[in-house]
Design a protein around this motif. Structure first.
Motif, PDB file in Angstrom:
ATOM      1  N   THR A  96      52.100  46.908  40.546  1.00 25.96           N
ATOM      2  CA  THR A  96      52.290  46.653  41.952  1.00 25.96           C
ATOM      3  C   THR A  96      53.118  45.391  42.003  1.00 25.96           C
ATOM      4  O   THR A  96      52.426  44.298  41.430  1.00 25.96           O
ATOM      5  CB  THR A  96      51.059  46.473  42.651  1.00 25.96           C
ATOM      6  N   ASP A  97      54.084  45.229  42.563  1.00 23.23           N
ATOM      7  CA  ASP A  97      54.637  43.799  42.901  1.00 23.23           C
ATOM      8  C   ASP A  97      54.082  43.574  44.438  1.00 23.23           C
ATOM      9  O   ASP A  97      54.177  44.152  45.220  1.00 23.23           O
ATOM     10  CB  ASP A  97      56.338  44.293  43.281  1.00 23.23           C
ATOM     11  N   PHE A  98      53.169  42.430  44.121  1.00 26.02           N
ATOM     12  CA  PHE A  98      52.522  41.887  45.378  1.00 26.02           C
ATOM     13  C   PHE A  98      52.763  40.525  45.711  1.00 26.02           C
ATOM     14  O   PHE A  98      53.168  39.694  45.256  1.00 26.02           O
ATOM     15  CB  PHE A  98      50.737  42.091  44.929  1.00 26.02           C
ATOM     16  N   HIS A  99      52.936  40.605  47.156  1.00 19.77           N
ATOM     17  CA  HIS A  99      53.332  39.283  47.748  1.00 19.77           C
ATOM     18  C   HIS A  99      52.657  39.180  49.354  1.00 19.77           C
ATOM     19  O   HIS A  99      52.301  40.277  49.790  1.00 19.77           O
ATOM     20  CB  HIS A  99      54.638  39.006  47.753  1.00 19.77           C
ATOM     21  N   ILE A 100      52.607  38.094  49.792  1.00 26.02           N
ATOM     22  CA  ILE A 100      52.011  37.967  51.148  1.00 26.02           C
ATOM     23  C   ILE A 100      52.940  37.030  52.019  1.00 26.02           C
ATOM     24  O   ILE A 100      53.768  36.095  51.408  1.00 26.02           O
ATOM     25  CB  ILE A 100      50.757  37.172  51.077  1.00 26.02           C
ATOM     26  N   GLU A 101      53.146  37.324  53.375  1.00 28.47           N
ATOM     27  CA  GLU A 101      53.865  36.673  54.263  1.00 28.47           C
ATOM     28  C   GLU A 101      52.944  36.198  55.363  1.00 28.47           C
ATOM     29  O   GLU A 101      52.243  36.906  55.911  1.00 28.47           O
ATOM     30  CB  GLU A 101      55.030  37.307  54.828  1.00 28.47           C
ATOM     31  N   PHE A 102      53.314  34.861  55.844  1.00 29.65           N
ATOM     32  CA  PHE A 102      52.420  34.401  56.951  1.00 29.65           C
ATOM     33  C   PHE A 102      53.268  33.728  57.834  1.00 29.65           C
ATOM     34  O   PHE A 102      54.247  33.098  57.737  1.00 29.65           O
ATOM     35  CB  PHE A 102      51.594  33.119  55.977  1.00 29.65           C
ATOM     36  N   SER A 103      52.878  33.943  59.143  1.00 29.28           N
ATOM     37  CA  SER A 103      53.613  33.476  60.152  1.00 29.28           C
ATOM     38  C   SER A 103      52.597  32.970  61.396  1.00 29.28           C
ATOM     39  O   SER A 103      51.613  33.483  61.634  1.00 29.28           O
ATOM     40  CB  SER A 103      54.571  34.789  60.919  1.00 29.28           C
ATOM     41  N   ALA A 104      53.001  31.704  61.681  1.00 28.54           N
ATOM     42  CA  ALA A 104      52.052  31.089  62.766  1.00 28.54           C
ATOM     43  C   ALA A 104      52.786  30.213  63.704  1.00 28.54           C
ATOM     44  O   ALA A 104      53.872  29.599  63.708  1.00 28.54           O
ATOM     45  CB  ALA A 104      51.122  30.163  62.173  1.00 28.54           C
ATOM     46  N   GLU A 105      52.101  29.956  64.916  1.00 25.57           N
ATOM     47  CA  GLU A 105      52.781  29.137  66.058  1.00 25.57           C
ATOM     48  C   GLU A 105      52.104  27.825  65.668  1.00 25.57           C
ATOM     49  O   GLU A 105      51.044  27.484  66.295  1.00 25.57           O
ATOM     50  CB  GLU A 105      52.353  29.796  67.360  1.00 25.57           C
ATOM     51  N   LEU A 106      52.919  26.952  65.074  1.00 27.46           N
ATOM     52  CA  LEU A 106      52.292  25.334  64.691  1.00 27.46           C
ATOM     53  C   LEU A 106      53.124  24.536  65.338  1.00 27.46           C
ATOM     54  O   LEU A 106      54.185  24.717  65.294  1.00 27.46           O
ATOM     55  CB  LEU A 106      52.273  25.277  63.268  1.00 27.46           C
ATOM     56  N   ASN A 107      52.336  23.702  65.994  1.00 28.44           N
ATOM     57  CA  ASN A 107      53.310  22.463  66.706  1.00 28.44           C
ATOM     58  C   ASN A 107      53.672  21.676  65.341  1.00 28.44           C
ATOM     59  O   ASN A 107      53.261  21.747  64.025  1.00 28.44           O
ATOM     60  CB  ASN A 107      52.407  21.642  67.667  1.00 28.44           C
TER      61      ASN A 107
END
Length: 150
Positions: A96-107
């Motif tokens: 498996t080609d595994f990866h993670i994406e993260f998104s956040a509302e950060l000041n």
């Protein structure tokens, strides 16, 4: 404006459905916590909730796309965020080609404090999973904290 962080990609020596099944049930995450950190953690199939450094943090599954992606979102955290885990078939059969994406509302201040740490953490999770699938213990891993080798 959302802060978006993408982990590196790694090849994991497991089929996509095997990885997906390990991450789809939030109760599985509790077993990876050190014994002394499990107290006060609640989890069921769809969510996990607990206290991290004095902050109540919850994560809930937002969407499951069988054997290819799981999307998580905050559920009672100090800021809004989402995490997506991708389980793509690798060119090599059975991997498996595994990866993670993260998104956040950060000041701005939070982004400056956490941005590089979040990138490092995502990359470490991906690398550790790939290494573990090859039988390598991640650096600093102590199997006794999980009840092994006692």
């Amino acid at each position: 404006m959302a802060t978006e962080i993408k982990s590196k990609h790694a090849i994991v020596s497991r089929q996509p459905y095997e990885l997906y099944m390990g991450f789809t049930d939030m109760r599985n995450f509790v077993q990876f916590l050190p014994e002394d950190k499990r107290q006060g953690i609640e989890a069921d199939y769809d969510f996990i909730r607990g206290s991290v450094q004095g902050f109540n943090v919850g994560v809930r599954v937002a969407e499951r796309v069988p054997y290819s992606r799981i999307d998580f979102k905050d559920d009672g955290a100090p800021f809004q965020f989402s995490i997506s885990m991708f389980f793509d078939p690798a060119p090599e059969a059975g991997k498996t080609d595994f990866h993670i994406e993260f998104s956040a509302e950060l000041n701005f201040m939070m982004k400056m404090m956490l941005g590089s740490k979040l990138q490092e953490a995502l990359d470490k999770v991906v690398t550790s999973l790939a290494d573990a699938s090859e039988g390598k213990m991640p650096e600093g891993f102590d199997p006794s904290q999980y009840g092994f080798g006692k």
